[in-house]
Design a protein around this motif. Sequence first.
Motif, short mmCIF file in Angstrom:
data_model
loop_
_atom_site.label_atom_id
_atom_site.label_comp_id
_atom_site.label_asym_id
_atom_site.label_seq_id
_atom_site.Cartn_x
_atom_site.Cartn_y
_atom_site.Cartn_z
N GLU A 78 0.82 -1.21 0.00
CA GLU A 78 0.00 0.00 0.00
C GLU A 78 0.85 1.27 0.00
O GLU A 78 0.39 2.33 -0.38
CB GLU A 78 -0.94 0.01 1.21
N ASP A 79 2.11 1.14 0.43
CA ASP A 79 3.01 2.30 0.44
C ASP A 79 3.52 2.63 -0.96
O ASP A 79 4.00 3.74 -1.19
CB ASP A 79 4.22 2.03 1.33
N LEU A 80 3.43 1.68 -1.88
CA LEU A 80 3.97 1.85 -3.23
C LEU A 80 2.90 1.88 -4.32
O LEU A 80 3.17 2.34 -5.43
CB LEU A 80 4.95 0.72 -3.54
N LEU A 81 1.73 1.38 -4.01
CA LEU A 81 0.69 1.21 -5.03
C LEU A 81 -0.48 2.16 -4.82
O LEU A 81 -0.98 2.31 -3.71
CB LEU A 81 0.18 -0.24 -5.02
N GLY A 82 -0.92 2.76 -5.91
CA GLY A 82 -2.05 3.69 -5.83
C GLY A 82 -3.38 3.00 -5.70
O GLY A 82 -4.29 3.49 -5.03
N ASN A 83 -3.54 1.84 -6.32
CA ASN A 83 -4.82 1.12 -6.25
C ASN A 83 -4.69 -0.15 -5.41
O ASN A 83 -5.61 -0.97 -5.38
CB ASN A 83 -5.32 0.77 -7.65
N ASN A 84 -3.55 -0.31 -4.76
CA ASN A 84 -3.23 -1.47 -3.93
C ASN A 84 -3.20 -2.78 -4.70
O ASN A 84 -3.24 -3.85 -4.10
CB ASN A 84 -4.17 -1.58 -2.73
N ILE A 85 -3.13 -2.70 -6.04
CA ILE A 85 -3.04 -3.90 -6.86
C ILE A 85 -1.83 -3.82 -7.78
O ILE A 85 -0.86 -4.54 -7.62
CB ILE A 85 -4.32 -4.14 -7.68
N ASN A 86 -1.89 -2.92 -8.78
CA ASN A 86 -0.85 -2.92 -9.81
C ASN A 86 -0.58 -1.57 -10.46
O ASN A 86 -0.10 -1.54 -11.59
CB ASN A 86 -1.21 -3.95 -10.88
N HIS A 87 -0.88 -0.50 -9.78
CA HIS A 87 -0.58 0.84 -10.30
C HIS A 87 0.24 1.59 -9.25
O HIS A 87 -0.16 1.68 -8.10
CB HIS A 87 -1.86 1.63 -10.60
N PRO A 88 1.40 2.13 -9.64
CA PRO A 88 2.21 2.84 -8.66
C PRO A 88 1.56 4.13 -8.19
O PRO A 88 0.87 4.79 -8.96
CB PRO A 88 3.51 3.13 -9.42
N ASN A 89 1.78 4.45 -6.94
CA ASN A 89 1.35 5.74 -6.43
C ASN A 89 2.48 6.74 -6.68
O ASN A 89 3.43 6.45 -7.41
CB ASN A 89 0.98 5.64 -4.93
#
Length: 81
Positions: free
Chosen positions: A54-65
């Motif tokens: 969750e620290d790296l992903l925008g959608n908590n699946i497969n898109h970076p934040n």
Amino acid sequence: MLFSAFPPNPRWKFGSHRMADYAEATRRVAQDTACAYADVFTNWQSLAARKKPEDLLGNNINHPNDFGHWLYFRVLVALGL
């Protein structure tokens, strides 16, 4: 230029979970064709060892934040781009 993709959230059950294989295949193609290669995968895995998905992903699946995109930026800067 080729770059390796990052792995999705390991708890996401619909992924292939073969991103290490894909990253290695991309690295080999870059080497065989004398193409620049940005190793996002290895750098992402290094961070993922210390962070939650969750620290790296925008959608908590497969898109970076924003932080995940920053990692792409840092890998490209390290290549001199």
